[in-house]
Design a protein around this motif. Structure first.
Motif, PDB file in Angstrom:
ATOM      1  N   TYR A  76       0.813  -1.223   0.000  1.00 34.25           N
ATOM      2  CA  TYR A  76       0.000   0.000   0.000  1.00 34.25           C
ATOM      3  C   TYR A  76       0.847   1.274   0.000  1.00 34.25           C
ATOM      4  N   GLU A  77       1.675   1.444   0.984  1.00 30.96           N
ATOM      5  CA  GLU A  77       2.449   2.682   1.101  1.00 30.96           C
ATOM      6  C   GLU A  77       3.502   2.799   0.004  1.00 30.96           C
ATOM      7  N   ALA A 107       5.715   4.994  -5.097  1.00 30.69           N
ATOM      8  CA  ALA A 107       6.246   4.685  -6.428  1.00 30.69           C
ATOM      9  C   ALA A 107       5.445   5.385  -7.513  1.00 30.69           C
ATOM     10  N   PHE A 108       4.131   5.439  -7.325  1.00 28.62           N
ATOM     11  CA  PHE A 108       3.272   6.122  -8.293  1.00 28.62           C
ATOM     12  C   PHE A 108       3.646   7.593  -8.397  1.00 28.62           C
ATOM     13  N   GLY A 122       4.863 -10.265  -4.466  1.00 25.38           N
ATOM     14  CA  GLY A 122       4.868  -9.305  -3.377  1.00 25.38           C
ATOM     15  C   GLY A 122       3.458  -9.068  -2.853  1.00 25.38           C
ATOM     16  N   ASP A 123       3.266  -7.912  -2.245  1.00 27.60           N
ATOM     17  CA  ASP A 123       1.970  -7.560  -1.650  1.00 27.60           C
ATOM     18  C   ASP A 123       1.056  -6.985  -2.724  1.00 27.60           C
ATOM     19  N   VAL A 124       0.534  -7.871  -3.559  1.00 29.21           N
ATOM     20  CA  VAL A 124      -0.315  -7.467  -4.682  1.00 29.21           C
ATOM     21  C   VAL A 124      -1.574  -6.752  -4.184  1.00 29.21           C
ATOM     22  N   SER A 149      -0.924  -3.242  -3.022  1.00 29.19           N
ATOM     23  CA  SER A 149      -0.726  -2.364  -4.179  1.00 29.19           C
ATOM     24  C   SER A 149      -2.059  -2.010  -4.824  1.00 29.19           C
ATOM     25  N   TRP A 150      -2.915  -3.024  -4.967  1.00 30.23           N
ATOM     26  CA  TRP A 150      -4.205  -2.791  -5.640  1.00 30.23           C
ATOM     27  C   TRP A 150      -5.089  -1.844  -4.823  1.00 30.23           C
ATOM     28  N   LYS A 151      -5.046  -1.985  -3.500  1.00 24.82           N
ATOM     29  CA  LYS A 151      -5.810  -1.078  -2.642  1.00 24.82           C
ATOM     30  C   LYS A 151      -5.360   0.368  -2.864  1.00 24.82           C
ATOM     31  N   ALA A 152      -4.045   0.564  -2.918  1.00 27.86           N
ATOM     32  CA  ALA A 152      -3.513   1.909  -3.169  1.00 27.86           C
ATOM     33  C   ALA A 152      -3.945   2.411  -4.543  1.00 27.86           C
ATOM     34  N   MET A 153      -3.889   1.539  -5.545  1.00 24.74           N
ATOM     35  CA  MET A 153      -4.244   1.933  -6.908  1.00 24.74           C
ATOM     36  C   MET A 153      -5.728   2.248  -7.029  1.00 24.74           C
ATOM     37  N   GLU A 154      -6.564   1.482  -6.339  1.00 19.72           N
ATOM     38  CA  GLU A 154      -7.995   1.784  -6.332  1.00 19.72           C
ATOM     39  C   GLU A 154      -8.255   3.179  -5.777  1.00 19.72           C
TER      40      GLU A 154
END
Length: 313
Positions: free
Chosen positions: A127-128, A133-134, A156-158, A161-166
């Protein structure tokens, strides 16, 4: 460039010197197209936009930047845009986002006319880390939003990452989110826990690894398939393959053009990469001919159903 790759380049350039393909009139697509006017001697070209599952329109043919860096990357991007490419693909791990951004700036094209994709790498999963990175990608590219952001590999922590991207997607900082190199069961696992279905899955696909099962899986889920290495980077002799050459001879087209047209007719986005103007021009010129059903059936048996990039497995 090694001698093998140099020879491949010569074979493609020899075709360009003798081909009459550029004299034809480009075919215009009907489903939301970007009319592009290059200053390179190409006829007027129209690249069809596919509509993603959230309504965002994405060009079906774009320019990949893997392996390009420095001034070569910057100039290649600027020249590709001048020819009419609007979809540009990069990634954190390519280490060239700042040069892609410099090429965009050099082109003088308005940001809103482009469709820019980048990807979060495994080391930045979670998430963080993904949010950080974005922002780094935005800063390097010199933009305040991305059209498409992908999880580069299912490692990794897919889910983090997806939560952050959402969240970034819902905030309007990304127009569409997706994944890369995901297999059907990995997509199932991701979709089970989140609201947003991936808009795109970018995977290896070319004549020797056609990914028919993956394609069939994605269609009902309305996940757009995108092909990286749509020309297999010339591996397994794609540029000299006799089957593709025989088909191309009927239309005065190269193996590369037949391959890209094959992707297009399957509804698959392709992002070929080249540092050479002649090849970039050649790759754009695929809209003034059509492969027949017989041609498509002839290409089908070329499928080896295995990756041509084992180093990525």
């Amino acid at each position: 460039m090694n001698q093998k790759n140099h020879n491949k380049g010569i074979k493609r350039r020899e075709f360009l010197k003798t081909s009459a393909a550029f004299a034809g009139t480009a075919m215009f697509m009907g489903m939301g197209t970007s009319r592009l006017f290059g200053a390179t001697g190409l006829p007027e070209v129209s690249i069809e936009n596919v509509t993603l599952n959230n309504g965002v329109k994405m060009p079906i043919l774009g320019f990949g930047t893997y392996g390009l860096n420095g001034e070569v990357c910057k100039d290649s991007v600027a020249d590709a845009i001048s020819m009419g490419y609007r979809l540009l693909d990069t990634a954190t791990v390519y280490r060239n986002e700042e040069f892609v951004g410099a090429g965009i700036k050099q082109s003088g094209i308005k940001r809103e006319e482009l469709f820019i994709t980048s990807k979060v790498w495994v080391d930045d999963s979670g998430y963080e880390k993904a949010k950080k990175a974005f922002q780094t990608s935005l800063d390097k590219l010199g933009t305040d939003y991305l059209d498409l952001y992908l999880i580069h590999r299912p490692r990794g922590d897919v889910k983090g990452s997806w939560k952050a991207m959402e969240e970034l997607y819902k905030e309007g900082k990304i127009r569409a989110i997706g994944v890369s190199n995901f297999e059907p069961h990995q997509l199932d696992d991701l979709m089970a826990g989140f609201d947003v279905t991936p808009a795109v899955n970018q995977i290896e696909s070319h004549a020797f690894f056609q990914q028919n099962k993956a394609h069939a899986y994605m269609k009902p889920h309305k996940i757009q398939m995108e092909a990286w290495a749509p020309l297999a980077e010339g591996r397994n002799g794609l540029f000299t393959n006799e089957t593709l050459a025989a088909i191309g001879k009927k239309y005065n087209k190269s193996n590369a053009q037949v391959s890209l047209r094959w992707h297009y007719q399957r509804g698959i986005i392709a992002i070929p990469r080249s540092s050479q103007n002649a090849h970039r021009m050649e790759n754009l010129n695929i809209f003034d001919f059509e492969l027949t059903e017989s041609d498509m059936r002839t290409i089908a048996p070329l499928d080896l159903n295995k990756t041509q990039f084992p180093e990525w497995s």
